[in-house]
Design a protein around this motif. Structure first.
Motif, PDB file in Angstrom:
ATOM      1  N   SER A 219       1.539  -6.269   1.850  1.00  0.00           N
ATOM      2  CA  SER A 219       1.904  -7.486   1.819  1.00  0.00           C
ATOM      3  C   SER A 219       2.689  -8.160   0.666  1.00  0.00           C
ATOM      4  CB  SER A 219       0.538  -8.518   2.109  1.00  0.00           C
ATOM      5  OG  SER A 219      -0.070  -8.411   3.304  1.00  0.00           O
ATOM      6  N   ASN A 220       2.227  -7.605  -0.438  1.00  0.00           N
ATOM      7  CA  ASN A 220       2.909  -8.131  -1.821  1.00  0.00           C
ATOM      8  C   ASN A 220       2.714  -7.028  -2.624  1.00  0.00           C
ATOM      9  OD1 ASN A 220       3.709  -9.219  -4.088  1.00  0.00           O
ATOM     10  ND2 ASN A 220       3.330 -11.483  -3.052  1.00  0.00           N
ATOM     11  N   PRO A 221       3.558  -5.970  -2.875  1.00  0.00           N
ATOM     12  CA  PRO A 221       3.336  -4.967  -3.872  1.00  0.00           C
ATOM     13  C   PRO A 221       3.106  -5.551  -5.110  1.00  0.00           C
ATOM     14  CG  PRO A 221       4.932  -4.294  -2.174  1.00  0.00           C
ATOM     15  CD  PRO A 221       4.903  -5.962  -1.929  1.00  0.00           C
ATOM     16  N   ASP A 222       3.946  -6.400  -5.718  1.00  0.00           N
ATOM     17  CA  ASP A 222       3.893  -6.667  -7.037  1.00  0.00           C
ATOM     18  C   ASP A 222       2.595  -7.485  -7.490  1.00  0.00           C
ATOM     19  OD1 ASP A 222       6.477  -5.898  -7.503  1.00  0.00           O
ATOM     20  OD2 ASP A 222       7.440  -7.729  -7.096  1.00  0.00           O
ATOM     21  N   ALA A 223       2.306  -8.362  -6.542  1.00  0.00           N
ATOM     22  CA  ALA A 223       0.901  -8.987  -6.564  1.00  0.00           C
ATOM     23  C   ALA A 223      -0.070  -7.996  -6.746  1.00  0.00           C
ATOM     24  CB  ALA A 223       0.663 -10.361  -5.590  1.00  0.00           C
ATOM     25  N   ALA A 224      -0.171  -7.062  -5.828  1.00  0.00           N
ATOM     26  CA  ALA A 224      -1.119  -6.186  -5.940  1.00  0.00           C
ATOM     27  C   ALA A 224      -1.210  -5.037  -6.900  1.00  0.00           C
ATOM     28  CB  ALA A 224      -0.918  -5.066  -4.520  1.00  0.00           C
ATOM     29  N   ALA A 225      -0.033  -4.870  -7.460  1.00  0.00           N
ATOM     30  CA  ALA A 225      -0.221  -4.086  -8.908  1.00  0.00           C
ATOM     31  C   ALA A 225      -0.761  -5.038  -9.912  1.00  0.00           C
ATOM     32  CB  ALA A 225       1.380  -3.811  -9.287  1.00  0.00           C
ATOM     33  N   PHE A 226      -0.218  -6.286  -9.953  1.00  0.00           N
ATOM     34  CA  PHE A 226      -0.690  -7.146 -10.831  1.00  0.00           C
ATOM     35  C   PHE A 226      -2.193  -7.376 -11.082  1.00  0.00           C
ATOM     36  CE2 PHE A 226      -1.530 -11.617 -12.600  1.00  0.00           C
ATOM     37  CZ  PHE A 226      -1.222 -11.483 -13.813  1.00  0.00           C
ATOM     38  N   THR A 227      -2.931  -7.363  -9.801  1.00  0.00           N
ATOM     39  CA  THR A 227      -4.112  -7.532  -9.527  1.00  0.00           C
ATOM     40  C   THR A 227      -5.117  -6.357  -9.769  1.00  0.00           C
ATOM     41  OG1 THR A 227      -4.183  -7.338  -7.309  1.00  0.00           O
ATOM     42  CG2 THR A 227      -4.033  -9.637  -7.871  1.00  0.00           C
ATOM     43  N   GLY A 228      -4.393  -5.243 -10.214  1.00  0.00           N
ATOM     44  CA  GLY A 228      -4.993  -4.046 -10.494  1.00  0.00           C
ATOM     45  C   GLY A 228      -5.291  -2.789  -9.538  1.00  0.00           C
ATOM     46  N   LEU A 229      -4.790  -3.202  -8.154  1.00  0.00           N
ATOM     47  CA  LEU A 229      -4.836  -2.272  -7.182  1.00  0.00           C
ATOM     48  C   LEU A 229      -4.053  -0.654  -7.408  1.00  0.00           C
ATOM     49  CD1 LEU A 229      -4.400  -4.240  -3.969  1.00  0.00           C
ATOM     50  CD2 LEU A 229      -6.672  -3.360  -4.994  1.00  0.00           C
ATOM     51  N   PRO A 230      -4.866   0.258  -7.063  1.00  0.00           N
ATOM     52  CA  PRO A 230      -4.249   1.789  -7.426  1.00  0.00           C
ATOM     53  C   PRO A 230      -2.890   1.867  -6.424  1.00  0.00           C
ATOM     54  CG  PRO A 230      -5.962   1.792  -6.158  1.00  0.00           C
ATOM     55  CD  PRO A 230      -6.139   0.476  -6.316  1.00  0.00           C
ATOM     56  N   VAL A 231      -1.615   1.362  -6.739  1.00  0.00           N
ATOM     57  CA  VAL A 231      -0.835   1.235  -5.766  1.00  0.00           C
ATOM     58  C   VAL A 231       0.001   2.626  -5.736  1.00  0.00           C
ATOM     59  CG1 VAL A 231       1.790   0.432  -5.383  1.00  0.00           C
ATOM     60  CG2 VAL A 231      -0.148  -1.039  -6.417  1.00  0.00           C
ATOM     61  N   ASN A 232      -0.245   3.488  -6.628  1.00  0.00           N
ATOM     62  CA  ASN A 232       0.360   4.917  -6.582  1.00  0.00           C
ATOM     63  C   ASN A 232      -0.683   5.625  -5.794  1.00  0.00           C
ATOM     64  OD1 ASN A 232       2.464   4.020  -8.139  1.00  0.00           O
ATOM     65  ND2 ASN A 232       1.577   4.940 -10.001  1.00  0.00           N
ATOM     66  N   ARG A 233      -1.802   5.611  -5.969  1.00  0.00           N
ATOM     67  CA  ARG A 233      -2.638   6.424  -5.212  1.00  0.00           C
ATOM     68  C   ARG A 233      -2.797   6.013  -3.775  1.00  0.00           C
ATOM     69  NH1 ARG A 233      -8.641   5.900  -7.785  1.00  0.00           N
ATOM     70  NH2 ARG A 233      -8.513   4.058  -6.504  1.00  0.00           N
ATOM     71  N   VAL A 234      -2.833   5.000  -3.520  1.00  0.00           N
ATOM     72  CA  VAL A 234      -2.738   4.218  -2.138  1.00  0.00           C
ATOM     73  C   VAL A 234      -1.585   5.003  -1.405  1.00  0.00           C
ATOM     74  CG1 VAL A 234      -3.030   2.386  -0.659  1.00  0.00           C
ATOM     75  CG2 VAL A 234      -4.378   2.608  -2.400  1.00  0.00           C
ATOM     76  N   ARG A 235      -0.466   4.634  -1.998  1.00  0.00           N
ATOM     77  CA  ARG A 235       0.807   5.288  -1.341  1.00  0.00           C
ATOM     78  C   ARG A 235       0.779   6.676  -0.961  1.00  0.00           C
ATOM     79  NH1 ARG A 235       3.925   4.089  -5.234  1.00  0.00           N
ATOM     80  NH2 ARG A 235       5.037   2.065  -4.517  1.00  0.00           N
ATOM     81  N   ILE A 236       0.304   7.486  -2.048  1.00  0.00           N
ATOM     82  CA  ILE A 236       0.136   9.058  -1.885  1.00  0.00           C
ATOM     83  C   ILE A 236      -1.041   9.072  -0.588  1.00  0.00           C
ATOM     84  CG2 ILE A 236      -0.536  11.246  -2.928  1.00  0.00           C
ATOM     85  CD1 ILE A 236       0.475   9.964  -5.503  1.00  0.00           C
ATOM     86  N   GLY A 237      -1.945   8.487  -0.672  1.00  0.00           N
ATOM     87  CA  GLY A 237      -2.756   8.575   0.330  1.00  0.00           C
ATOM     88  C   GLY A 237      -2.266   8.408   1.676  1.00  0.00           C
ATOM     89  N   ALA A 238      -1.615   7.252   1.824  1.00  0.00           N
ATOM     90  CA  ALA A 238      -1.154   6.793   3.172  1.00  0.00           C
ATOM     91  C   ALA A 238       0.110   7.682   3.739  1.00  0.00           C
ATOM     92  CB  ALA A 238      -0.430   5.383   2.929  1.00  0.00           C
ATOM     93  N   LEU A 239       0.810   8.279   2.851  1.00  0.00           N
ATOM     94  CA  LEU A 239       1.693   9.280   3.300  1.00  0.00           C
ATOM     95  C   LEU A 239       1.228  10.868   3.429  1.00  0.00           C
ATOM     96  CD1 LEU A 239       4.813   8.541   1.121  1.00  0.00           C
ATOM     97  CD2 LEU A 239       4.554   8.251   3.430  1.00  0.00           C
ATOM     98  N   GLY A 240       0.066  11.019   2.833  1.00  0.00           N
ATOM     99  CA  GLY A 240      -0.919  12.013   3.201  1.00  0.00           C
ATOM    100  C   GLY A 240      -1.439  12.195   4.254  1.00  0.00           C
ATOM    101  N   LEU A 241      -1.952  10.818   4.675  1.00  0.00           N
ATOM    102  CA  LEU A 241      -2.584  10.562   6.357  1.00  0.00           C
ATOM    103  C   LEU A 241      -1.666  10.687   7.000  1.00  0.00           C
ATOM    104  CD1 LEU A 241      -5.177   9.865   7.595  1.00  0.00           C
ATOM    105  CD2 LEU A 241      -4.585   7.434   7.200  1.00  0.00           C
ATOM    106  N   SER A 242      -0.381  10.179   6.958  1.00  0.00           N
ATOM    107  CA  SER A 242       0.871  10.544   8.030  1.00  0.00           C
ATOM    108  C   SER A 242       0.997  12.020   8.032  1.00  0.00           C
ATOM    109  CB  SER A 242       2.053  10.001   7.522  1.00  0.00           C
ATOM    110  OG  SER A 242       2.996   9.892   8.287  1.00  0.00           O
ATOM    111  N   GLY A 243       1.018  12.786   7.214  1.00  0.00           N
ATOM    112  CA  GLY A 243       1.251  14.264   7.306  1.00  0.00           C
ATOM    113  C   GLY A 243      -0.067  14.837   7.966  1.00  0.00           C
TER     114      GLY A 243
END
Length: 350
Positions: A219-243
């Motif tokens: 929804s909002n990558p910048d806001a998610a990163a600002f609030t401390g969400l683990p953007v990098n880890r979630v991105r890797i997890g999402a693409l890993g799940l796709s794999g």
């Protein structure tokens, strides 16, 4: 003083009955109209429309065969939802699918028990997806470019390992092939597999912290990163799940075809993306529908099957599929706008 108060009270009492039907109607509408309703309605109308002109299309065997043909794309689309919901895209699922099939076939031909080869195939496909996420995240390259490159890389490895040929001489008497590639309770086992996977992924996407993080970041990558969400880890997890879902599709395909074909899955990545978008997962990210992705895959399978009954040359398959995609997306977008308008009016009637 008392008269205006009485009139105001009376007016209020008169307005209350008028409000209640609006609230009830909106609540009923919200229960009925969900993300998957539009595409599901299109699927039903499409099936019934073809069935009216060709009643044999509604035969149980034909419907099961049509549904089974949507299994591979449906599994890929279900995993693609997580990537698209994060504003990422995985173009490598077709190559991942082919490499998983070839790797599994080679292990089985070498003497490894097929059921032991299965987890190896799933781990391999997951690692391939994770590799996409790691490169995208730490090399700061868009996932579109990364997965376009790895799509060619993975399929090239599959072709090299198989020497460009199908891999035969597999233990076809194993229960892996007879059960996994056969039927359970009269229904192809692959349909049970896709049903189980879609159910599990729906729970993950809608009821877990990981799914909430995927939607929030999309929804909002910048806001998610600002609030401390683990953007990098979630991105890797999402693409890993796709794999991982590419691996499940590959394992299912190997059980069905009983051979390792490195050319399998060509074009599956675009079809899976189309199925996910048809099912309600926009490229803009922030939301998605795993069941809708499966319905989208079923729509594409029904179109392909219907062309056979109408004796339309295969050269028109792409044209018909593209037309259905445009119609389905337009109809679903219209339904979403209508639903948004209804929800916007709901507070005024509350």
């Amino acid at each position: 003083m008392s008269q205006p108060l009485s009139l105001q009270s009376t007016g209020s009492e008169r307005r209350l009955p008028d409000r209640q039907p609006t609230v009830v109607s909106t609540a009923w509408y919200r229960r009925l109209v969900r993300d998957e309703t539009g595409v599901t309605a299109i699927l039903v109308v499409l099936v019934l429309g073809v069935g009216l002109l060709h009643p044999q299309f509604l035969g149980t065997d034909n419907l099961l065969s049509t549904a089974r043909s949507a299994v591979f794309v449906g599994l890929l689309a279900a995993g693609m939802v997580f990537a698209l919901a994060m504003r990422e895209v995985d173009l490598s699922v077709g190559g991942n699918f082919a490499l998983t099939v070839v790797a599994g076939a080679m292990l089985m031909r070498a003497g490894l028990n097929p059921w032991l080869a299965l987890p190896v195939m799933l781990v391999l496909s997951t690692l391939l997806g994770v590799a996409n996420g790691v490169i995208t995240t730490y090399a700061r390259i868009p996932s579109f470019i990364v997965t376009l490159a790895t799509a060619l890389l993975y399929r090239g490895i599959a072709l090299a390992l198989a020497d460009g040929k199908q891999i035969f001489e597999l233990p076809q008497d194993s229960s892996y092939f007879t059960w996994f590639g056969g039927r359970t309770l009269g229904v192809p086992t692959s349909l049970w597999v896709v049903g189980l996977c879609v159910t599990a992924l729906t729970v993950v996407f809608t009821r877990t912290r990981f799914g909430a993080q995927v939607r929030a970041i999309g929804s909002n990558p910048d806001a998610a990163a600002f609030t401390g969400l683990p953007v990098n880890r979630v991105r890797i997890g999402a693409l890993g799940l796709s794999g991982l879902m590419a691996g499940v599709a590959g394992a299912t395909a190997l059980a069905f075809f009983m051979s390792g074909d490195p050319t399998l899955g060509q074009g599956f990545e675009l079809t899976a993306i189309a199925a996910a978008i048809i099912g309600g997962t926009p490229l803009a990210g922030g939301r998605g529908s795993v069941p809708g992705a499966l319905v989208g895959a079923l729509i594409l399978a029904v179109v392909t099957s219907a062309l056979v009954f109408f004796r339309i040359p295969i050269n028109w398959t792409s044209f018909a599929t593209g037309g259905v995609i445009l119609f389905a997306v337009a109809a679903d977008a219209g339904l979403r706008r209508y639903r948004a308008a209804q929800q916007a009016r709901a507070p005024r009637g509350a």
